[in-house]
Design a protein around this motif. Structure first.
Motif, PDB file in Angstrom:
ATOM      1  N   GLY A 531       0.791  -1.225   0.000  1.00  0.00           N
ATOM      2  CA  GLY A 531       0.000   0.000   0.000  1.00  0.00           C
ATOM      3  C   GLY A 531       0.818   1.267   0.000  1.00  0.00           C
ATOM      4  N   GLY A 532       2.097   1.188  -0.352  1.00  0.00           N
ATOM      5  CA  GLY A 532       2.934   2.388  -0.333  1.00  0.00           C
ATOM      6  C   GLY A 532       3.807   2.511  -1.556  1.00  0.00           C
ATOM      7  N   GLY A 533       4.663   3.515  -1.551  1.00  0.00           N
ATOM      8  CA  GLY A 533       5.588   3.745  -2.654  1.00  0.00           C
ATOM      9  C   GLY A 533       6.887   3.006  -2.438  1.00  0.00           C
ATOM     10  N   THR A 534       7.723   2.974  -3.483  1.00  0.00           N
ATOM     11  CA  THR A 534       8.978   2.219  -3.449  1.00  0.00           C
ATOM     12  C   THR A 534      10.124   3.084  -2.952  1.00  0.00           C
ATOM     13  OG1 THR A 534       8.277   0.810  -5.273  1.00  0.00           O
ATOM     14  CG2 THR A 534      10.639   0.921  -4.818  1.00  0.00           C
ATOM     15  N   ILE A 535      10.840   2.566  -1.954  1.00  0.00           N
ATOM     16  CA  ILE A 535      12.059   3.209  -1.453  1.00  0.00           C
ATOM     17  C   ILE A 535      13.245   2.598  -2.191  1.00  0.00           C
ATOM     18  CG2 ILE A 535      13.511   3.593   0.569  1.00  0.00           C
ATOM     19  CD1 ILE A 535      11.024   3.173   2.274  1.00  0.00           C
ATOM     20  N   SER A 536      14.137   3.441  -2.702  1.00  0.00           N
ATOM     21  CA  SER A 536      15.336   2.960  -3.389  1.00  0.00           C
ATOM     22  C   SER A 536      16.564   3.530  -2.694  1.00  0.00           C
ATOM     23  CB  SER A 536      15.335   3.395  -4.858  1.00  0.00           C
ATOM     24  OG  SER A 536      14.226   2.856  -5.541  1.00  0.00           O
ATOM     25  N   VAL A 537      17.449   2.661  -2.247  1.00  0.00           N
ATOM     26  CA  VAL A 537      18.694   3.096  -1.630  1.00  0.00           C
ATOM     27  C   VAL A 537      19.841   2.267  -2.194  1.00  0.00           C
ATOM     28  CG1 VAL A 537      17.564   3.818   0.504  1.00  0.00           C
ATOM     29  CG2 VAL A 537      18.499   1.516   0.337  1.00  0.00           C
ATOM     30  N   ARG A 538      21.048   2.762  -2.037  1.00  0.00           N
ATOM     31  CA  ARG A 538      22.213   2.026  -2.491  1.00  0.00           C
ATOM     32  C   ARG A 538      23.023   1.530  -1.301  1.00  0.00           C
ATOM     33  NH1 ARG A 538      24.256   2.043  -7.157  1.00  0.00           N
ATOM     34  NH2 ARG A 538      23.435   4.064  -7.780  1.00  0.00           N
ATOM     35  N   ALA A 539      23.425   0.277  -1.364  1.00  0.00           N
ATOM     36  CA  ALA A 539      24.321  -0.264  -0.343  1.00  0.00           C
ATOM     37  C   ALA A 539      25.720   0.306  -0.546  1.00  0.00           C
ATOM     38  CB  ALA A 539      24.348  -1.784  -0.417  1.00  0.00           C
ATOM     39  N   ASP A 540      26.482   0.442   0.537  1.00  0.00           N
ATOM     40  CA  ASP A 540      27.841   0.946   0.402  1.00  0.00           C
ATOM     41  C   ASP A 540      28.777  -0.183  -0.029  1.00  0.00           C
ATOM     42  OD1 ASP A 540      28.390  -0.595   2.671  1.00  0.00           O
ATOM     43  OD2 ASP A 540      28.437   1.120   4.029  1.00  0.00           O
ATOM     44  N   ASP A 541      30.078   0.084  -0.013  1.00  0.00           N
ATOM     45  CA  ASP A 541      31.019  -0.911  -0.533  1.00  0.00           C
ATOM     46  C   ASP A 541      31.141  -2.137   0.366  1.00  0.00           C
ATOM     47  OD1 ASP A 541      32.340   0.281   1.533  1.00  0.00           O
ATOM     48  OD2 ASP A 541      34.054   0.974   0.356  1.00  0.00           O
ATOM     49  N   GLU A 542      30.544  -2.088   1.562  1.00  0.00           N
ATOM     50  CA  GLU A 542      30.503  -3.264   2.427  1.00  0.00           C
ATOM     51  C   GLU A 542      29.118  -3.896   2.463  1.00  0.00           C
ATOM     52  OE1 GLU A 542      31.935  -2.188   6.259  1.00  0.00           O
ATOM     53  OE2 GLU A 542      33.994  -1.865   5.585  1.00  0.00           O
ATOM     54  N   GLY A 543      28.217  -3.394   1.612  1.00  0.00           N
ATOM     55  CA  GLY A 543      26.885  -3.963   1.534  1.00  0.00           C
ATOM     56  C   GLY A 543      25.940  -3.494   2.614  1.00  0.00           C
ATOM     57  N   ARG A 544      26.302  -2.447   3.364  1.00  0.00           N
ATOM     58  CA  ARG A 544      25.404  -1.904   4.374  1.00  0.00           C
ATOM     59  C   ARG A 544      24.390  -0.971   3.716  1.00  0.00           C
ATOM     60  NH1 ARG A 544      29.985   0.635   8.072  1.00  0.00           N
ATOM     61  NH2 ARG A 544      30.410   1.466   5.997  1.00  0.00           N
ATOM     62  N   PHE A 545      23.187  -0.934   4.263  1.00  0.00           N
ATOM     63  CA  PHE A 545      22.180  -0.033   3.713  1.00  0.00           C
ATOM     64  C   PHE A 545      21.187   0.352   4.798  1.00  0.00           C
ATOM     65  CE2 PHE A 545      20.547  -4.308   3.144  1.00  0.00           C
ATOM     66  CZ  PHE A 545      19.195  -4.214   3.448  1.00  0.00           C
ATOM     67  N   ASP A 546      20.537   1.477   4.570  1.00  0.00           N
ATOM     68  CA  ASP A 546      19.557   1.988   5.521  1.00  0.00           C
ATOM     69  C   ASP A 546      18.349   2.462   4.732  1.00  0.00           C
ATOM     70  OD1 ASP A 546      18.077   3.153   7.504  1.00  0.00           O
ATOM     71  OD2 ASP A 546      19.554   4.687   8.039  1.00  0.00           O
ATOM     72  N   LEU A 547      17.205   1.809   4.928  1.00  0.00           N
ATOM     73  CA  LEU A 547      15.993   2.175   4.208  1.00  0.00           C
ATOM     74  C   LEU A 547      15.336   3.427   4.773  1.00  0.00           C
ATOM     75  CD1 LEU A 547      14.515  -1.399   3.746  1.00  0.00           C
ATOM     76  CD2 LEU A 547      15.412   0.069   1.938  1.00  0.00           C
ATOM     77  N   GLY A 548      15.733   3.849   5.944  1.00  0.00           N
ATOM     78  CA  GLY A 548      15.201   5.077   6.513  1.00  0.00           C
ATOM     79  C   GLY A 548      13.739   5.011   6.892  1.00  0.00           C
ATOM     80  N   LEU A 549      13.267   3.834   7.251  1.00  0.00           N
ATOM     81  CA  LEU A 549      11.868   3.671   7.637  1.00  0.00           C
ATOM     82  C   LEU A 549      11.645   4.116   9.082  1.00  0.00           C
ATOM     83  CD1 LEU A 549      11.180   0.166   6.074  1.00  0.00           C
ATOM     84  CD2 LEU A 549      10.056   2.293   5.405  1.00  0.00           C
ATOM     85  N   PRO A 550      10.454   4.611   9.395  1.00  0.00           N
ATOM     86  CA  PRO A 550      10.165   4.954  10.789  1.00  0.00           C
ATOM     87  C   PRO A 550       9.954   3.702  11.626  1.00  0.00           C
ATOM     88  CG  PRO A 550       8.223   5.264   9.419  1.00  0.00           C
ATOM     89  CD  PRO A 550       9.348   4.918   8.484  1.00  0.00           C
ATOM     90  N   SER A 551       9.783   3.881  12.910  1.00  0.00           N
ATOM     91  CA  SER A 551       9.512   2.747  13.802  1.00  0.00           C
ATOM     92  C   SER A 551       8.181   2.104  13.426  1.00  0.00           C
ATOM     93  CB  SER A 551       9.470   3.215  15.257  1.00  0.00           C
ATOM     94  OG  SER A 551      10.715   3.749  15.638  1.00  0.00           O
ATOM     95  N   GLY A 552       8.085   0.799  13.661  1.00  0.00           N
ATOM     96  CA  GLY A 552       6.880   0.060  13.331  1.00  0.00           C
ATOM     97  C   GLY A 552       7.166  -1.082  12.395  1.00  0.00           C
ATOM     98  N   SER A 553       6.118  -1.842  12.061  1.00  0.00           N
ATOM     99  CA  SER A 553       6.246  -2.999  11.174  1.00  0.00           C
ATOM    100  C   SER A 553       5.707  -2.653   9.789  1.00  0.00           C
ATOM    101  CB  SER A 553       5.479  -4.199  11.742  1.00  0.00           C
ATOM    102  OG  SER A 553       6.016  -4.586  12.989  1.00  0.00           O
ATOM    103  N   PHE A 554       6.501  -2.988   8.761  1.00  0.00           N
ATOM    104  CA  PHE A 554       6.115  -2.700   7.390  1.00  0.00           C
ATOM    105  C   PHE A 554       6.292  -3.954   6.541  1.00  0.00           C
ATOM    106  CE2 PHE A 554       7.302   1.336   9.204  1.00  0.00           C
ATOM    107  CZ  PHE A 554       6.345   2.222   8.711  1.00  0.00           C
TER     108      PHE A 554
END
Length: 679
Positions: A531-554
């Motif tokens: 029911g929402g839009g698509t978040i697109s982020v890039r992982a860094d050179d170690e494969g870490r990433f942060d979707l920047g979602l708020p608290s809660g279950s999605f």
């Protein structure tokens, strides 16, 4: 939302009013004082900031004979063993020189600490807790000092660097210093070791290079919205850059704005930042003979509020220094010019300041000036009365500004945004997040019976007018866009990311957004909540990433995209041979092909393994251009692949997951198309 000119204040002494090089603020017993300094053969003036009135002069101090011709035009309040000191830049000094500050804001005795290893010629000074960090101009060293219980200083560590603006802040358990130097063009981030005082450089050169900041003249920091931010002024690039400071010291750009005819921060010389009840205001000025005021959004972007141009009455020619403070229900901005004497006093009303709030579903504001933000899910923002800022989320956003002069801020990459009560000539539509957009003429603008429909690339904004009638482009944008130009801070992100090629890991991978994921280096991560839009982020050179979602279950779908690095040489002519064998009904040399082999063999992704796949794989192996690029595909580790045959290669990429409090853990299978491995 306008800046008001109140007047110019001066002491009446040319020695204290002309050539003001720096200003600083200090609060005693709830009263805020501004200190202005004029450099060699000059002195200091002290002004009390008063609600609803011009600043009141409370003290002056002319530099004594021992320092008068050696003092520079910078001033920094510091605390030494509980004593408040107004520290100066004194070229001939061997220690830290400054005036004691009395609880009444007035200036006390001149004092000098014990010897500093770099002397008193200090071009920038900052303090965090009981540690001072000083940039020594004569030696070209930045040195950290521990403040002892008696106010003396012990040198801890030094690095070779220069700085004329420096700030410190704590991020998590780490203290960082950020320093910039206009002459060398350097911007450095230092990790300060709490136990030893050692300064270690955090390499942010690649990030800073993409922004193109020229002649950095000032840096400011602020901690708000559960994040740490820094803002850098670039005089040579006529720019302001906003970056998030991560817990490991990395800088993550979030905005980069350029001065235009509508703003007044060209050749910017100084910045000031103030937080008021969760709202962050940023003021900038320089050689453009005026001042520009912004508000910082929770996403780290600058929304233009107003610009004030110099008049015959104000003194804003070639601004040298400025400070901003909250005084009751107004912001007071004091500005010093390189040419005009005295301090120009501007105010901005915050009497009706409301809430800063985000979320999904329905987000209600107040009757005051609110800043409301949408989410990854469908959101309705209701501003109510007041001059509100409504910021679209990634999901579909519906906005009601209500009465007042509202600013509707769009989000690039979002679902359709609908504005239901746009008041032409009063409200403002801000499209700064749309990349490469500089003029309304680039938009597809269609008048409708109730307002207008705006399209840009894949973005759609539906505007329903307050009057219920059609809107023309001039009704929405006037003669053109207001405010600064915003440039792209991720040059690879224009709606569809193009992941950089890198090595991966064949087979099962354990994915955890809180840790390094070697198989995901430089990959593109998509998450589409139900029911929402698509978040697109890039992982860094170690494969870490942060979707920047708020608290809660999605709950939603997670997809990963990653290109192939030819430098890894994982795809060879032997892979092409195996695919050719499969295409004519033979097994690979090691035996029957597994479903993963068949997926890897179908590099064209047309559902069948043919000799064309073998040809393309051979082209990839020898470095020739091909009609299809090799890439990694990621499948659910529990997916049933038993039905796959060489003539029916059908599978689903991605995986259904539930992200809880911005953390995702799952197992996936990674397959490099074109690379066949024995089962």
């Amino acid at each position: 939302m306008v800046l008001q000119f109140e007047g110019v204040v001066a002491t009446g002494s040319a020695t204290l009013d002309s050539g003001i090089g720096d200003t600083a603020l200090k609060t005693f017993n709830g009263v805020t004082y501004l200190y202005s300094v004029t450099g060699p053969a000059g002195g200091i003036a002290v002004w009390e900031l008063v609600e609803g009135a011009l600043p009141q002069l409370v003290d002056t101090e002319f530099f004594g004979e021992s320092i008068t011709y050696q003092v520079g035009r910078s001033v920094t309040p510091v605390t030494l063993a509980g004593e408040e000191i107004l520290a100066l830049d004194v070229r001939s000094a061997t220690g830290l020189v400054g005036y004691e500050l009395n609880p009444s804001g007035t200036i006390g005795a001149l004092q000098e600490t014990d010897t500093l290893i770099g002397g008193g010629d200090i071009s920038a000074l900052a303090q965090v807790s009981d540690v001072l960090i000083a940039a020594h101009e004569t030696t070209g060293q930045i040195t950290s000092y521990t403040v002892n219980a008696d106010g003396t200083l012990n040198a801890s560590a030094s690095v070779t660097a220069e700085a004329d603006s420096m700030k410190v802040l704590q991020v998590g358990d780490h203290n960082y210093a950020v320093a910039c130097d206009a002459a060398s063009g350097m911007i450095n981030t230092y990790n300060l070791d709490d136990s030893t005082g050692a300064l270690s450089v955090v390499d942010n050169s690649e990030t800073l290079a993409t922004l193109g900041i020229a002649t950095p003249t000032a840096v400011e920091v602020v901690q708000v919205y559960n994040q740490s931010w820094l803002i850098v002024a670039g005089a040579g690039s006529n720019s302001l850059s906003v970056m998030e400071l991560a817990v490991d010291g990395r800088l993550v750009p979030t905005d980069h704005v350029l001065d235009t005819l509508h703003t007044r921060f060209g050749s910017v010389q100084d910045l000031a930042v103030v937080e008021v009840e969760g709202h962050v205001f940023v003021v900038a000025g320089g050689a453009d003979d005026g001042v520009t005021l912004f508000k910082l959004t929770p996403g780290g972007q600058l929304v233009h509020l107003d610009s004030f141009e110099d008049t015959l009455q104000s003194g804003l020619q070639n601004i040298e220094a400025l400070s901003v403070a909250r005084v009751a229900n107004e912001l007071q901005i004091l500005v010093a010019s390189q040419q005009d004497p005295g301090l120009t006093h501007l105010t901005f009303s915050i009497e009706n300041l409301g809430v800063v709030q985000d979320g999904f579903g329905t987000v209600n504001g107040t009757t005051q000036d609110d800043m409301l933000s949408g989410s990854v899910l469908d959101t309705t923002l209701v501003g109510g009365a007041g001059d509100d800022i409504l910021i679209a989320g990634i999901g579909a956003t519906t906005m009601y500004g209500g009465t007042g002069a509202d600013i509707f801020v769009m989000k690039y990459g979002s679902d359709t945004t609908t504005i239901n009560d746009f008041a032409a000539g009063t409200d403002r539509l801000d499209l700064f997040d749309y990349p490469l957009l500089r003029s309304p003429e680039q938009l597809t603008f269609t008048a409708t019976s109730q307002g207008a429909r705006i399209e840009y690339r894949d973005e759609v904004v539906v505007i329903n007018s307050e009057t219920g009638g059609p809107l023309a482009s001039d009704d929405v944008f006037g003669s053109g866009f207001e405010g600064p130009d915003h440039t792209t801070v991720d040059f690879e992100d224009f709606g569809v990311l193009n992941p950089a090629s890198s090595e991966g890991i064949q087979g099962q991978i354990n994915l955890n957004s809180e840790t390094a994921n070697p198989g995901l280096s430089d990959a593109e991560i998509h998450f589409t909540p139900n029911g929402g839009g698509t978040i697109s982020v890039r992982a860094d050179d170690e494969g870490r990433f942060d979707l920047g979602l708020p608290s809660g279950s999605f709950p939603g779908e997670l997809e990963i995209f990653k290109t192939y690095s030819t430098a890894s040489s994982e795809i060879t002519a032997l892979d092409a041979l195996q695919v050719l064998r499969i295409s004519v009904g033979l097994d690979p040399v090691w035996g029957p092909a597994s479903p993963e082999n068949l997926i890897a063999a179908d590099i064209t992704q047309d559902g069948t393994v043919t000799s064309l796949d073998a040809l393309i794989i051979l082209q990839v192996a020898v470095g020739l251009p091909s009609a299809h690029d090799a890439e990694w595909v990621f499948l659910d580790a529990d997916a049933d692949l038993s039905g796959i045959t060489s003539s029916d290669v059908n599978y689903e990429t991605g995986i259904e997951v539930t992200i809880v409090d911005n953390v995702v853990t799952t197992d996936m299978t990674s397959i490099l198309l074109g690379n066949l491995e024995p089962a």
